[in-house]
Enzyme design. Structure first.
Site, PDB file in Angstrom:
ATOM      1  N   TYR A   1      -1.554   0.737  10.244  1.00 20.21           N
ATOM      2  CA  TYR A   1      -1.784   0.046   8.971  1.00 20.21           C
ATOM      3  C   TYR A   1      -0.540   0.121   8.095  1.00 20.21           C
ATOM      4  O   TYR A   1      -0.054  -0.886   7.565  1.00 20.21           O
ATOM      5  CB  TYR A   1      -2.983   0.683   8.247  1.00 20.21           C
TER       6      TYR A   1
ATOM      7  N   SER B   1       0.817  -1.214   0.000  1.00 18.52           N
ATOM      8  CA  SER B   1       0.000   0.000   0.000  1.00 18.52           C
ATOM      9  C   SER B   1       0.851   1.264   0.000  1.00 18.52           C
ATOM     10  O   SER B   1       1.955   1.284   0.562  1.00 18.52           O
ATOM     11  CB  SER B   1      -0.862  -0.015   1.264  1.00 18.52           C
TER      12      SER B   1
ATOM     13  N   GLU C   1       0.424   3.552   1.812  1.00 20.44           N
ATOM     14  CA  GLU C   1       0.556   3.967   3.217  1.00 20.44           C
ATOM     15  C   GLU C   1       1.932   3.594   3.786  1.00 20.44           C
ATOM     16  O   GLU C   1       2.297   4.071   4.854  1.00 20.44           O
ATOM     17  CB  GLU C   1      -0.555   3.351   4.073  1.00 20.44           C
TER      18      GLU C   1
END
Ligand code: NAP
Length: 324
Positions: A150, A126, A128
């Site tokens: 996360y 991701s 992120e």
């Protein structure tokens, strides 16, 4: 015949991927968590998809399934996919999206070692993992420096994918930027917005509560991103690939586009800010440079931001009108 094993098959990407693989004549197996979910998925997924019960964190079960299915391709899509949820449940997030991914790599590696047959793995990484990025746009060389539970869990799995690659397992990663479809749950801001736009248009009034609307994201169409996953897994060399459109919009622009598409003129009058929905730490902007995926995989996004929002709003309008 090629056999694929998909974790997270009941999620947005898993559902789209299972349909695409089955349409290509691939034997598809998937992991689901409960018998209820299994029954529900049978009505959604194409006939012939084989579902297996199990928790991703149950390493023995995952190993047993990989051994019995003997997949050529493994797509590890299961995980906690909500940054907001990860702040509330950092330990579970680390276990599922971090440690359990390594269990999947281990199972694949061990099958390959014992049978001598190549097993290919795709890890859904991701954007992120970049947290507050040190460069814009981000590419595969951007420093991994997560700022949420996360992002940290995904960063661990991402780096372990590289370590297993060095050990001889074909693990490709797609560093996915936000991608949406009508299959997104309403707990995600995009679908919350399109569902609200449809409701407000249908009922002639109402409000939508949001956290920060200034946040900028690079949003793409989920089936395009699933296509990038299969291309990355099947490429001759396992590698990391940023998958993004390279175009950003603010949450406010998403709201405006959705409300306009639904026929709501005075969109700002329907939006209220809820400070409780503002996250403890959030990247102000994420934008991906997918040049490598374009050049090496021949991948390109096919759906524009306006089309994406329009498709989601149309789906939600059909629901409120009772025609979906
Ligand atoms: P999703 O719709 O939330 O699906 C996640 C899937 O993981 C669901 O099938 C869920 O099963 C399963 N799962 C969660 N915990 C599990 C556990 N302990 N054991 C077994 N299965 C478990 O997510 P998505 O949007 O399809 O995303 C797919 C992957 O891409 C995720 O890993 C996500 O982090 C990553 N990703 C997505 C985006 C995006 O914008 N969509 C962006 C970057 C990365 P249940 O149905 O039982 O909950």
């Amino acid at each position: 015949m090629t056999t694929a094993f998909v974790t997270g098959i009941s999620g947005q990407d898993g559902t789209i991927l299972a349909a695409a693989l089955a349409a290509d004549g691939i034997e598809v197996h998937g992991l689901v968590r409960s018998a209820d979910e299994e029954a529900q998925q049978r009505t959604v997924l194409p006939a012939g998809v084989v579902l297996h019960l199990g928790e991703l964190t149950d390493r023995a079960r995952v190993g047993e399934l990989v051994d019995s299915v003997r997949p050529d391709e493994i797509y590890n899509l299961a995980g906690i996919s909500s940054v907001a949820y990860s702040w509330e449940h950092p330990t579970v997030t680390g276990e599922v999206s971090g440690l359990a991914a390594v269990g999947v790599f281990e199972a694949a590696w061990s099958l390959q070692e014992r049978t001598g047959r190549a097993v290919r793995v795709l890890q859904a990484s991701s954007a992120e993992i970049f947290g507050r990025p040190d460069r814009t746009p981000q590419d595969e060389g951007t420093t991994v420096r997560p700022i949420s539970p996360y992002g940290a869990a995904k960063a661990y799995a991402h780096q372990m994918a590289g370590i297993f690659r060095g050990r001889g397992l074909h693990v490709a990663t797609t560093i996915l930027y936000n991608h949406e479809s009508p299959l997104r749950p309403t707990t995600f801001v995009t679908r919350k917005i399109t569902a609200a736009a449809a409701r407000i248009a249908h009922e002639g009034g109402g409000t939508l509560s949001l956290g920060s609307t200034a946040v900028r994201r690079d949003w793409g169409w989920a089936p395009d991103y699933v296509d990038a996953m299969t291309r990355a897994l099947r490429h001759t060399t396992a590698d990391d690939f940023v998958v993004a459109t390279g175009v950003t919009h603010t949450v406010a622009e998403f709201v405006e586009t959705a409300m306009r598409h639904a026929g709501v003129a005075d969109w700002e009058a329907h939006v209220e800010t809820d400070e409780g929905l503002v996250r403890p730490a959030d990247a102000a902007e994420q934008i991906g440079d997918a040049t490598k995926a374009h050049e090496v995989l021949g991948w390109r996004p096919t759906v524009t931001f306006d089309e994406l929002v329009g498709r989601m709003v149309d789906h939600d309008l059909a629901i409120v009108r009772g025609v979906a």
